[in-house]
Design an enzyme around this catalytic site. Structure first.
Site, short mmCIF file in Angstrom:
data_model
loop_
_atom_site.label_atom_id
_atom_site.label_comp_id
_atom_site.label_asym_id
_atom_site.label_seq_id
_atom_site.Cartn_x
_atom_site.Cartn_y
_atom_site.Cartn_z
N SER A 192 4.00 2.47 8.27
CA SER A 192 3.97 1.39 7.41
C SER A 192 5.25 0.90 6.82
O SER A 192 5.71 1.83 6.09
CB SER A 192 2.78 1.77 6.34
OG SER A 192 1.56 1.38 6.82
N ASP A 205 1.17 -7.56 2.25
CA ASP A 205 1.20 -6.35 2.24
C ASP A 205 2.74 -5.82 1.76
O ASP A 205 3.25 -4.96 2.82
CB ASP A 205 0.71 -5.58 3.31
CG ASP A 205 0.55 -4.07 2.89
OD1 ASP A 205 0.88 -3.53 1.72
OD2 ASP A 205 -0.51 -3.41 3.69
N HIS A 236 1.07 -1.14 0.02
CA HIS A 236 -0.01 0.05 0.04
C HIS A 236 0.84 1.39 0.17
O HIS A 236 0.26 2.33 -0.28
CB HIS A 236 -0.98 -0.09 0.96
CG HIS A 236 -0.36 0.26 2.39
ND1 HIS A 236 -0.36 -0.80 3.51
CD2 HIS A 236 -0.13 1.49 3.07
CE1 HIS A 236 0.25 -0.06 4.57
NE2 HIS A 236 0.03 1.19 4.34
N1 ARG Z 1 -4.62 0.54 7.48
C1 ARG Z 1 -3.13 0.50 7.01
C2 ARG Z 1 -2.56 1.81 6.91
O1 ARG Z 1 -3.21 2.87 7.37
C3 ARG Z 1 -3.43 -0.03 5.63
C4 ARG Z 1 -3.82 0.84 4.47
C5 ARG Z 1 -4.22 0.38 3.00
N2 ARG Z 1 -5.04 -0.85 2.92
C6 ARG Z 1 -6.26 -0.30 2.30
N3 ARG Z 1 -7.17 -1.61 2.26
N4 ARG Z 1 -6.71 0.43 2.15
O2 ARG Z 1 -1.83 2.26 6.11
N1 GLU Z 2 -1.03 1.49 7.48
C1 GLU Z 2 -0.54 2.58 8.22
C2 GLU Z 2 0.55 3.31 7.40
O1 GLU Z 2 0.37 3.40 6.32
C3 GLU Z 2 0.33 1.87 9.43
C4 GLU Z 2 -0.69 1.30 10.25
C5 GLU Z 2 -0.82 2.45 11.42
O2 GLU Z 2 -1.49 3.58 11.29
O3 GLU Z 2 -0.44 1.76 12.48
O4 GLU Z 2 1.54 3.84 7.84
#
Ligand code: ARG
Ligand code: GLU
Length: 717
Positions: A647, A221, A85
């Site tokens: 991330s 991921d 991502h």
């Molecule tokens: N929650 C994770 C972060 O904050 C992954 C986001 C990407 N994945 C998604 N299904 N949108 O970045």
């Molecule tokens: N998916 C998040 C990011 O893009 C990390 C997850 C979080 O926020 O802890 O950095």
């Protein structure tokens, strides 16, 4: 840090051994604040191995990926690993309906296939330095707040300039603890970063938005890039002559796997946390700000989804935008659940009572809490209006965004204000902007977003914050907005191109009569004249109160104090751990490929799978990557304190070997941005063995694994 505090802190740390894991720590302070606790939890390294300016250390393998994610070097050929991502924008950039790397993945089987990414950077931290004294020294008490801030800015400028003079490095200084301390970071930024590999989205984004922010998780991921440097191993713009970068350090990869209770650490660039908010602030976020933002995004997602499902071109154009909107939509929901579950407001009130008790009779701290309360009451309408501005015209309505990017040109074009070169540079910037905008734009989608979100804006926000034109058409938003869209030059690429060819004062004046321009202008004027001034005055008062509050806490109340995340390099540590999401429910700390098949559903895009992966899993064909019992681990949870920006961060074992790649948190745990709770906050990582399995067995890109250093049985050293 003052001696008294560090004695207090180490006393506290030794009392609360092992249990307390919260915090995002500054690498250069690990020796004094954390080393002994970390070693007691199992760390086999010294603080110096993790961060050093005298020898290569773990920090030399950690990069800020493009400024928004973290990545790490995993070979002596500059190979870097980050999340799928995080690389998503680049993967999408190279994708089209014919070459759909989002859907099918991409693997460079030879160096020449590695794809360049204009604008993408990888930044190393060369060193950091405490510059508090130099920034704050002898600041006169008689300065006004404005003068004081200006003085600090000018000192920061001269310190950073001095620090990098005659080098190719850059430097920045950030305030910590609301300006009680300042640290400087010297950086080295590489600019030729190429895409090496990405799995299909059905692996890299398996579970999609359904599983996002959730455990149990089965997402691969990750994506792979490579840093290129010039012949002297120095940063350079893209060139065919560039060669793979030779790093000072790269992470060996542990093949041992993880057990519950194992020491882990996460090294990366967490973006923003607010651990020292008062209970009034948390209440406002929970009751007012989050619900409004959640509901705006819900509407936006519903509209985007409808258009994406109806048309494949729209699907690709909006894939990255949709993911961005949905990510925080869901995060805020989880944050609210977590705050509720942990009784966060009550927790903070308790801390505030302890603060009052401990600072009894100290004049400067009396009245702090009522002062917070008053400011938060005053800021509420402005904070809410700001949120609507940011969430609707500013971020979601792209026609308005495009019009807004013309503000500088249209408003400053008057001959005296801009030189010919400046004018040309601005026009060139706009040409690029226009091109990029239309590449991923769909008229019908943007129009429906504008109609529906502006209806919401007008309905839910106080009239005082609604631009006049819109207010006049309150009962016919759809008709009004549709007409604006039909007539505006900002929806006509060719006309805009033509217009930019000979951009002058006359054209600037014509733009000012454009309906799209006027709609944009209405919002921006409203924001800059009626919302922002009050909002920033009050926020800056709140910041000053917070500075005092944090100082009082650190000086007088026992606690575990670490600075809020501010996109600077931090280390979090904890252990591999499971948790109980609800009464009667226990989660294990890891998942396996068996769970991938359980979730598999070809009729649901979030849970579809490539046939080849299904075959490999069914055959149990995992090669050297399976665990001792023959299972293929996929993801695991641990108690490292992380946030957005983490991330792609390396998740390391006690010896500093890579065991996983951080990519998410559990839903209720997202409240750790405001207050951390060891019982309910977990970071989620993809197991490095699953990454290697996908690269090697699934994609057949074993040559990449050969570049890496795999460590077996490192226990017996
Ligand atoms: N929650 C994770 C972060 O904050 C992954 C986001 C990407 N994945 C998604 N299904 N949108 O970045
Ligand atoms: N998916 C998040 C990011 O893009 C990390 C997850 C979080 O926020 O802890 O950095």
């Amino acid at each position: 840090m003052k001696k008294g505090i560090s004695i207090l802190l180490s006393l506290f740390l030794s009392l609360s051994l092992v249990k307390a894991k919260e915090g995002m720590w500054l690498p250069m302070l690990l020796k004094s604040l954390n080393e002994s606790e970390m070693q007691s939890m199992g760390l086999k390294l010294s603080a110096e191995d993790i961060y050093s300016v005298n020898q290569s250390s773990l920090k030399d393998a950690v990069i800020s990926f493009g400024g928004f994610c973290t990545g790490e070097v995993i070979s002596d050929q500059g190979l870097i690993l980050t999340n799928h991502h995080c690389g998503y924008g680049q993967i999408q950039y190279h994708s089209s309906v014919e070459k759909d790397y989002l859907t099918n993945g991409y693997w460079a089987m030879k160096p020449a296939d590695e794809l360049q990414n204009p604008g993408l950077t990888a930044t190393f931290i060369v060193r950091m330095e405490d510059v508090t004294a130099a920034v704050l020294e002898e600041l006169s008490d008689t300065l006004t707040k404005k003068e004081r801030e200006a003085e600090i800015r000018s000192r920061i400028k001269s310190i950073t300039e001095g620090a990098v003079e005659g080098t190719h490095y850059e430097a920045y200084i950030r305030p910590f603890f609301y300006g009680n301390e300042y640290y400087m970071f010297i950086t080295e930024t590489f600019k030729d970063i190429r895409l090496v590999g990405a799995p299909p989205s059905s692996i890299g984004k398996f579970g999609g938005d359904t599983d996002n922010w959730m455990w149990p998780r089965h997402t691969g991921d990750f994506s792979l890039f490579r840093i290129y440097a010039d012949k002297d191993n120095k940063p350079a713009e893209y060139s065919e002559d560039n060669v793979p970068y030779k790093p000072k350090h790269y992470f060996p990869i542990s093949m041992e796997g993880v057990k519950k209770g194992d020491f882990t650490m996460v090294y990366g660039f967490p973006g923003r946390t607010q651990e020292y908010l008062s209970s009034y602030a948390i209440e406002q976020i929970k009751e007012e700000i989050n619900p409004a933002r959640i509901s705006i995004r819900e509407k936006a997602l519903e509209i985007m989804d409808k258009h994406m499902k109806a048309d494949d071109t729209v699907r690709i154009k909006y894939a990255s935008k949709y993911a961005r909107v949905s990510n925080y939509w869901k995060k805020w929901m989880g944050e609210n659940r977590g705050l509720q579950k942990a009784d966060a407001i009550e927790m903070k009130q308790k801390q505030e009572r302890a603060f009052l008790e401990a600072t009894k009779g100290m004049e400067q701290y009396q009245g702090l809490m009522p002062a917070f309360e008053k400011r938060y009451q005053a800021i509420e309408p402005y904070a809410q209006a700001r949120s609507y501005f940011v969430e609707i015209p500013y971020r979601k309505l792209e026609m308005i965004g495009l019009a807004a990017s013309f503000r500088k040109a249209v408003e400053n074009i008057k001959d005296k204000e801009m030189s010919d070169e400046a004018k040309q540079a601005e026009v060139d910037r706009l040409k690029k902007k226009v091109k990029a905008h239309f590449k991923n734009f769909d008229y019908a989608t943007d129009l429906e977003l504008a109609v529906e979100l502006l209806k919401k804006y007008v309905k839910e926000l106080d009239d005082a914050f609604v631009p006049k034109d819109l207010l006049k058409n309150k009962d016919n938003i759809e008709g009004f907005v549709t007409k604006v869209y039909e007539n505006s030059i900002f929806n006509k690429e060719e006309e805009l191109d033509f217009f930019l060819k000979k951009f002058n004062r006359g054209s600037a004046n014509r733009v000012k009569t454009d309906q799209g321009w006027k709609l944009m202008k209405g919002f921006y004027d409203m924001y800059y004249n009626e919302i922002r001034p009050e909002y920033s005055d009050l926020s800056s008062e709140i910041d000053s109160l917070s500075k005092l509050y944090v100082k009082g806490l650190r000086d007088h109340v026992e606690g575990r104090y670490y600075p809020d995340a501010n996109s600077t390099l931090r280390l979090a540590y904890g252990e591999v751990d499971d948790y109980e999401p609800a009464d009667g429910v226990e989660y294990t700390h890891f998942t396996t490929t068996e769970g991938i098949l359980q979730k598999y559903d070809p009729s649901n895009v979030d849970f579809d799978l490539p046939d080849r992966l299904v075959e490999l899993i069914k055959a149990g064909d995992y090669g050297q990557y399976k665990d001792d019992e023959g299972h293929m681990p996929v993801c695991f949870t641990a108690s490292n304190h992380t946030t957005g920006g983490n991330s792609g961060s390396p998740v390391l074992n006690a010896k500093g070997e890579l065991i996983g790649l951080n990519f998410d948190r559990n839903w209720e745990g997202t409240m750790s941005d405001i207050t951390y709770d060891i019982d309910q906050c977990r970071n989620i990582s993809v197991d490095i063995r699953y990454v290697l399995f996908v690269v090697d067995k699934f994609a057949g890109a074993g040559h990449l694994v050969k570049e890496m250093k795999l460590v077996h049985n490192s226990q017996e050293k």
